[in-house]
Motif scaffolding. Structure first.
Motif, short mmCIF file in Angstrom:
data_model
loop_
_atom_site.label_atom_id
_atom_site.label_comp_id
_atom_site.label_asym_id
_atom_site.label_seq_id
_atom_site.Cartn_x
_atom_site.Cartn_y
_atom_site.Cartn_z
N SER A 2 0.80 -1.23 0.00
CA SER A 2 0.00 0.00 0.00
C SER A 2 0.82 1.28 0.00
CB SER A 2 -0.94 0.00 1.21
OG SER A 2 -0.25 -0.30 2.41
N ALA A 3 2.09 1.20 -0.38
CA ALA A 3 2.91 2.42 -0.45
C ALA A 3 2.63 3.21 -1.72
CB ALA A 3 4.39 2.08 -0.38
N ASN A 4 2.03 2.57 -2.72
CA ASN A 4 1.74 3.28 -3.97
C ASN A 4 0.69 2.51 -4.76
OD1 ASN A 4 3.11 1.22 -5.63
ND2 ASN A 4 4.98 2.06 -4.77
N GLY A 5 0.30 3.09 -5.91
CA GLY A 5 -0.57 2.40 -6.85
C GLY A 5 -1.93 2.02 -6.31
N VAL A 6 -2.41 0.87 -6.77
CA VAL A 6 -3.75 0.42 -6.40
C VAL A 6 -3.83 0.11 -4.91
CG1 VAL A 6 -5.55 -1.29 -6.85
CG2 VAL A 6 -4.15 -0.46 -8.73
N GLY A 7 -2.77 -0.45 -4.34
CA GLY A 7 -2.77 -0.73 -2.91
C GLY A 7 -2.98 0.51 -2.08
N LEU A 8 -2.32 1.59 -2.45
CA LEU A 8 -2.50 2.86 -1.75
C LEU A 8 -3.91 3.39 -1.94
CD1 LEU A 8 -1.42 5.29 -0.17
CD2 LEU A 8 -0.51 6.20 -2.32
N ALA A 9 -4.45 3.26 -3.14
CA ALA A 9 -5.82 3.71 -3.41
C ALA A 9 -6.82 2.95 -2.55
CB ALA A 9 -6.15 3.54 -4.89
N ILE A 10 -6.59 1.65 -2.37
CA ILE A 10 -7.47 0.84 -1.53
C ILE A 10 -7.39 1.32 -0.08
CG2 ILE A 10 -7.85 -1.47 -0.59
CD1 ILE A 10 -6.80 -2.54 -3.32
N ALA A 11 -6.17 1.54 0.41
CA ALA A 11 -6.00 1.99 1.79
C ALA A 11 -6.70 3.34 2.01
CB ALA A 11 -4.52 2.10 2.12
N ARG A 12 -6.53 4.26 1.08
CA ARG A 12 -7.18 5.57 1.19
C ARG A 12 -8.70 5.43 1.18
NH1 ARG A 12 -3.40 8.85 -3.13
NH2 ARG A 12 -1.86 9.67 -1.64
N ALA B 48 -10.99 -12.48 -4.56
CA ALA B 48 -9.92 -11.72 -5.22
C ALA B 48 -10.52 -10.76 -6.24
CB ALA B 48 -8.94 -12.67 -5.91
N VAL B 49 -9.77 -9.71 -6.52
CA VAL B 49 -10.10 -8.77 -7.59
C VAL B 49 -8.96 -8.82 -8.59
CG1 VAL B 49 -10.40 -6.35 -8.23
CG2 VAL B 49 -11.50 -7.25 -6.16
N ALA B 50 -9.29 -9.23 -9.83
CA ALA B 50 -8.30 -9.30 -10.90
C ALA B 50 -8.40 -8.03 -11.73
CB ALA B 50 -8.55 -10.53 -11.77
N ILE B 51 -7.34 -7.25 -11.73
CA ILE B 51 -7.40 -5.99 -12.46
C ILE B 51 -6.68 -6.11 -13.79
CG2 ILE B 51 -7.58 -4.66 -10.33
CD1 ILE B 51 -4.68 -3.76 -10.77
N GLY B 52 -7.15 -5.34 -14.73
CA GLY B 52 -6.53 -5.28 -16.04
C GLY B 52 -6.29 -3.85 -16.44
N SER B 53 -7.26 -3.26 -17.11
CA SER B 53 -7.11 -1.90 -17.61
C SER B 53 -7.40 -0.87 -16.52
CB SER B 53 -8.06 -1.69 -18.80
OG SER B 53 -7.83 -2.66 -19.79
N VAL B 54 -6.62 -0.94 -15.46
CA VAL B 54 -6.76 -0.04 -14.31
C VAL B 54 -5.43 0.66 -14.10
CG1 VAL B 54 -7.10 0.08 -11.82
CG2 VAL B 54 -8.55 -1.42 -13.20
N MET B 55 -5.48 1.96 -13.87
CA MET B 55 -4.26 2.75 -13.73
C MET B 55 -3.51 2.37 -12.45
SD MET B 55 -2.35 4.78 -15.30
CE MET B 55 -3.39 5.51 -16.58
N SER B 56 -2.44 1.63 -12.62
CA SER B 56 -1.60 1.19 -11.51
C SER B 56 -0.18 1.68 -11.74
CB SER B 56 -1.61 -0.34 -11.42
OG SER B 56 -1.03 -0.91 -12.59
N ALA C 132 -7.89 3.73 -10.23
CA ALA C 132 -7.56 2.83 -9.12
C ALA C 132 -8.69 2.77 -8.10
CB ALA C 132 -6.26 3.29 -8.45
N THR C 133 -9.43 3.87 -7.97
CA THR C 133 -10.55 3.87 -7.03
C THR C 133 -11.65 2.89 -7.43
OG1 THR C 133 -11.47 5.77 -8.23
CG2 THR C 133 -10.20 6.24 -6.24
N GLU C 134 -11.76 2.61 -8.73
CA GLU C 134 -12.77 1.65 -9.17
C GLU C 134 -12.41 0.24 -8.74
OE1 GLU C 134 -14.81 3.38 -13.12
OE2 GLU C 134 -12.63 3.25 -13.28
N ALA C 135 -11.12 -0.07 -8.73
CA ALA C 135 -10.68 -1.35 -8.18
C ALA C 135 -10.91 -1.37 -6.67
CB ALA C 135 -9.21 -1.58 -8.49
#
Length: 269
Positions: free
Chosen positions: A15-25, A192-200, A229-232
């Motif tokens: 969660s320091a960056n990318g989708v993980g950080l977006a999830i934490a926020r 699980a959430v499998a992401i593809g066309s998501v800004m990471s 990333a918020t959509e994921a």
């Protein structure tokens, strides 16, 4: 059922960056107590300092989650800060390119350790805590914990240069299904959430390296855009919430429909 995460305690790894950080926020915005965990201590410190409730509802833990002792320390730090663990989000995702014919390349072993084994060890440790909480609490709740793994559509696609990443995410998908069955009697759901066309972070790097990559993604994505990333994060919220109380062992795909189409066009008549 409620989508609310208010008052629940979540660990979000990677969660320091990318989708993980977006999830934490997103979880923090939804009222959850959040422990952000990653290897990059400097970035964790900077990001957590920007959370509105920094110091009250959010904490961070820095360490190498491939190490068993580090995982144990993460559990202890979370319980010390928030008393319990209700949700685990395994958002660790490392991606690297390699020649699949290079016998000297250890990319597969490296990514299996990073993406699969770290998540497995954290899952096992968090599940033990959730089980103990469920046994000690006077509750008849259908679910005493939720685990959500962040995986990728790479598990279902074949790109030789990304073979190591594809193997590690496919293994994570299978871990999701296996742990869902193993933990169901203990009232813990695993999805699980499998992401593809998501800004990471990975996607940003790839688009910087290859100028035409963005256009190629849009061409092969039915919804015609790259997801936020918020959509994921919202998909992860659903699976972590009571609204998904009868959902377990599922891989929810968030890719704008990218895996639905064959990139090879049919010949013109």
């Amino acid at each position: 059922m409620s989508f609310s995460l208010n008052g629940k305690t979540a660990i979000v790894t990677g969660s320091a960056n990318g989708v993980g950080l977006a999830i934490a926020r997103h979880f923090a915005d939804q009222g959850a107590h959040v422990m952000l965990a990653d290897l990059d201590e400097g970035r964790l410190k900077r990001e957590v300092a920007q959370f509105p409730d920094h110091g009250e509802n959010t904490r961070f833990f820095a360490g190498d989650l491939r190490e068993k002792l580090t995982v144990a320390n993460l559990m202890s730090a979370t319980v010390d800060a928030f008393d319990r663990i209700d949700i685990l989000v395994n958002a660790i995702r490392q991606c690297s390119r390699a020649d699949p014919l290079d016998a000297q390349d250890d990319a597969v072993e490296t990514l299996l350790q990073q993406n699969l084994m770290a998540s497995l060890r954290v899952t096992q440790a968090a599940a033990k805590r959730m089980i103990a909480q469920g046994e000690s609490a006077d509750t008849k709740a259908h679910s005493v914990g939720a685990i959500v793994n962040l995986t990728s559509i790479a598990a279902r696609r074949s790109q030789p240069e990304l073979m190591a990443y594809s193997i590690s995410t496919a293994a994570l998908d299978q871990m999701t299904r296996s742990m869902a069955v193993a933990l169901a009697p203990k009232r813990i759901r695993v999805n699980a959430v499998a992401i593809g066309s998501v800004m990471s972070a990975n996607l940003k790097d790839q688009m910087r390296e290859h100028e035409d990559y963005r256009d190629s993604i849009l061409k092969h994505t039915p919804l015609g855009r790259i997801g936020a990333a918020t959509e994921a994060a919202e998909a992860v919220q659903f699976l972590a919430s009571d609204a998904a109380g009868f959902v377990t062992g599922q891989i929810v795909t968030v890719d704008g429909g990218r895996t639905l189409i064959d990139p090879v066009s049919a010949p013109a008549h």
